[in-house]
Motif scaffolding. Structure first.
Motif, short mmCIF file in Angstrom:
data_model
loop_
_atom_site.label_atom_id
_atom_site.label_comp_id
_atom_site.label_asym_id
_atom_site.label_seq_id
_atom_site.Cartn_x
_atom_site.Cartn_y
_atom_site.Cartn_z
N THR A 384 8.67 7.17 -1.98
CA THR A 384 8.69 6.10 -0.76
C THR A 384 8.04 5.30 -1.92
O THR A 384 6.63 5.54 -2.77
CB THR A 384 8.34 5.96 0.53
OG1 THR A 384 6.84 6.83 0.18
CG2 THR A 384 9.10 6.97 1.10
N SER A 385 8.06 3.48 -1.81
CA SER A 385 7.82 3.00 -2.05
C SER A 385 6.79 1.86 -0.85
O SER A 385 8.10 1.34 0.07
CB SER A 385 8.09 1.67 -3.09
OG SER A 385 8.48 2.37 -4.39
N GLY A 386 5.46 1.86 -1.03
CA GLY A 386 4.90 0.41 -0.12
C GLY A 386 4.45 -0.50 -0.82
O GLY A 386 4.11 -0.65 -2.48
N ALA A 387 3.92 -1.39 -0.29
CA ALA A 387 3.31 -2.36 -0.96
C ALA A 387 2.33 -2.46 -1.87
O ALA A 387 1.48 -1.35 -1.77
CB ALA A 387 3.00 -4.07 0.10
N ALA A 388 1.38 -3.59 -2.80
CA ALA A 388 0.18 -3.16 -3.72
C ALA A 388 0.79 -1.88 -4.33
O ALA A 388 -0.44 -1.17 -4.43
CB ALA A 388 -1.01 -3.31 -2.92
N GLY A 389 1.87 -1.74 -4.39
CA GLY A 389 2.42 -0.34 -5.14
C GLY A 389 2.21 0.89 -4.87
O GLY A 389 2.05 2.20 -5.93
N ALA A 390 1.90 0.97 -3.83
CA ALA A 390 1.89 2.52 -3.13
C ALA A 390 3.05 3.29 -3.88
O ALA A 390 4.73 2.74 -3.64
CB ALA A 390 1.75 2.38 -1.76
#
Length: 399
Positions: A384-390
C-alpha cells in the motif's frame, strides 16, 4: 520468534460514499459489528483468548473518533479484557494494523489479534478533521506534503504519463473488477443486511460496468483548480526540470471514495483448538517512507524492500495486490517493478472497486488470500501507499 498465521481475512462490501450508498445508514460501530459477529459465529477461538483489536482509520473525527478499535469491540459485546488501538498511517493504515498485530504475535506479546480498518467516507468526509497539513500552506510546505491528487498529477508529469495512459489504466481496472464481480471471486465479503434500516448490501457497489475510453475521456480534470490555487507553482519550484504540471486525473481514473470495514485475524497457531486451519502464513513485512513530494510512491519502495529482504524476484511471487491509489501511480509502479498484468491486481483495483481509506489494506489482504486459494497458488504480496510517501508491504504464503 513466533510464527504468525492468518486465520481469516474478511470484509464488508465497498459501498458508494454518498447518501444513496448501500452502507450510509449505518454508523461505523454498526458496520464493524457485522464483522465482529461473523468472527464470533465462526468460533475460530474463544473470544477471551483475543488479546487486542488494532484498526486503521484515517479520518478520526466525529463518529470515527475516540479510539474506535477499543470502543467498537465493547459496542459489539466482546470481552472487556481485549485491548484496542486505532492507528493512522494514511491509506496504509489497515495494512499497518496487520503489520503491528504481526509484530505483537511474533514477539509473544499477543497470541490472537484482530487487525483491520474502517472508513465511512459518506458519513465522515475526507479532510473533515481539518488537519493543518492539508489546510495551512506554511505547515504543508515545510512538511513537504501535498494533497494526493496533486501528487498523482505530479507523478504523471515527471514520468510522461498521458491522459490516454491513465484512462486506459482505469478501464483495465473496471474490466477486471467487473469480471471478478460476475464470477463471484470475492469470497471473503460478509453481507450487510438490516431489515430495520432497510439495508441490503452484499457486493461491491463502486464498479461502473458501462465505462468506456470515450466516457473517461469526456471527464474534466479534478485537480486543475487546486493547481491554480498554488499547488502547481509549489511543485514547479521544487522540480525545476518541469515546465508545467499535467492535470490528467479525473473522477474516472482516481480511486472511488467508499464506505467499508475489514478485519484480518492473526494467531500464533496454525490450527486452532476447535480444528480451524489457518488460511495463510505471514512470511515477512516491510515499512518504508519514500520522497514525501512524490506523495503516493511508497508502495514501489515497500515492494522492492520486501523482495530484497527475502531474496526474491518478481517472478518468484505468484500474485501482487498493490494499491491503485491513482492511475498514474499504478502505471509508474508497474513499470518500475516490471510486474506482468497476469499477476498484478488481477481482480481490479481501487479505481473500480473503491478506496475506503482506513480499511483498504486489509481488504486487499482478503482479496489476495481468496485469489491464491481460487487459483491454487502459493505466495503473494500486498503493498500500500499513503500520503507523504508512506509504504507498507506484506509477503504471505497460502496454507
Amino acid at each position: 520468534m513466533n510464527p504468525v498465521y492468518i486465520v481469516d481475512s474478511i470484509r464488508t462490501p465497498r459501498a458508494r460514499a454518498n447518501q444513496k450508498g448501500g452502507l450510509n445508514k449505518l454508523n461505523p460501530y454498526e458496520l464493524l459489528d457485522f464483522l465482529y459477529k461473523d468472527i464470533e459465529s465462526k468460533n475460530f477461538f474463544n473470544l477471551k483468548s483475543i488479546d487486542e483489536v488494532i484498526l486503521g482509520c484515517v479520518t478520526q473525527f466525529g463518529e470515527q473518533a475516540g479510539n474506535i478499535a477499543k470502543a467498537s469491540s465493547l459496542f459489539s459485546g466482546y470481552p472487556d479484557s481485549i485491548s484496542g488501538l486505532t492507528i493512522n498511517r494514511f491509506c496504509s493504515s489497515s495494512l499497518d494494523a496487520i503489520n503491528f498485530a504481526c509484530l505483537k504475535v511474533q514477539s509473544q506479546q499477543a497470541n490472537n489479534v484482530i487487525a483491520g480498518g474502517v472508513e465511512m467516507m459518506s458519513r465522515v468526509p475526507m479532510l473533515s478533521d481539518e488537519a493543518a497539513i492539508w489546510n495551512d500552506l506554511e505547515i504543508a510546505g515545510r512538511a513537504k506534503i501535498f494533497l494526493m491528487g496533486s501528487g498523482a498529477d505530479l507523478i504523471a508529469s515527471l514520468f510522461d504519463i498521458s491522459r490516454e495512459d491513465v484512462d486506459k489504466q482505469a478501464l483495465k481496472s473496471q474490466q477486471k473488477a467487473l469480471n471478478a464481480l460476475k464470477n463471484n471471486y470475492f469470497k471473503s465479503i460478509i453481507p450487510v443486511t438490516s431489515k430495520n434500516k432497510l439495508i441490503h448490501c452484499v457486493e461491491d457497489e463502486c464498479i461502473r460496468p458501462d465505462t468506456t475510453l470515450e466516457s473517461l475521456a469526456s471527464l474534466e480534470p479534478s485537480f486543475k483548480k487546486l493547481g491554480e490555487q498554488g499547488a502547481d507553482q509549489a511543485q514547479l519550484n521544487l522540480f525545476r526540470n518541469l515546465k508545467e504540471i499535467s492535470h490528467v486525473h479525473t473522477a474516472g481514473n482516481s480511486p472511488a471514495m467508499a464506505d467499508a470495514a475489514s478485519m484480518t485475524l492473526l494467531s500464533n497457531k496454525k490450527i486452532q483448538e476447535n480444528g480451524h486451519r489457518a488460511r495463510a502464513k505471514i512470511i515477512s513485512v516491510a515499512t518504508v517512507n519514500d520522497d514525501p513530494l512524490l506523495v503516493l510512491s511508497g508502495c514501489i519502495l515497500a515492494t522492492q524492500k520486501i523482495l530484497s529482504q527475502n531474496n526474491l524476484k518478481v517472478s518468484d511471487v505468484d500474485l501482487f495486490e498493490i494499491h491503485e491509489a491513482f492511475a498514474s501511480t499504478m502505471i509508474h509502479c508497474q513499470k518500475e517493478l516490471k510486474i506482468d498484468d497476469a499477476k498484478l491486481n488481477v481482480n481490479g483495483g481501487c479505481i473500480a472497486l473503491g478506496h475506503p481509506m482506513g480499511a483498504t489494506g486489509s481488504i486487499m489482504m482478503s482479496t489476495l488470500v481468496d485469489e491464491l486459494e481460487r487459483r491454487d497458488l502459493a505466495t503473494g504480496i500486498v503493498a500500500t501507499s499513503g500520503a507523504a510517501g508512506a509504504g507498507t508491504a506484506i509477503l504471505i504464503e497460502r496454507i
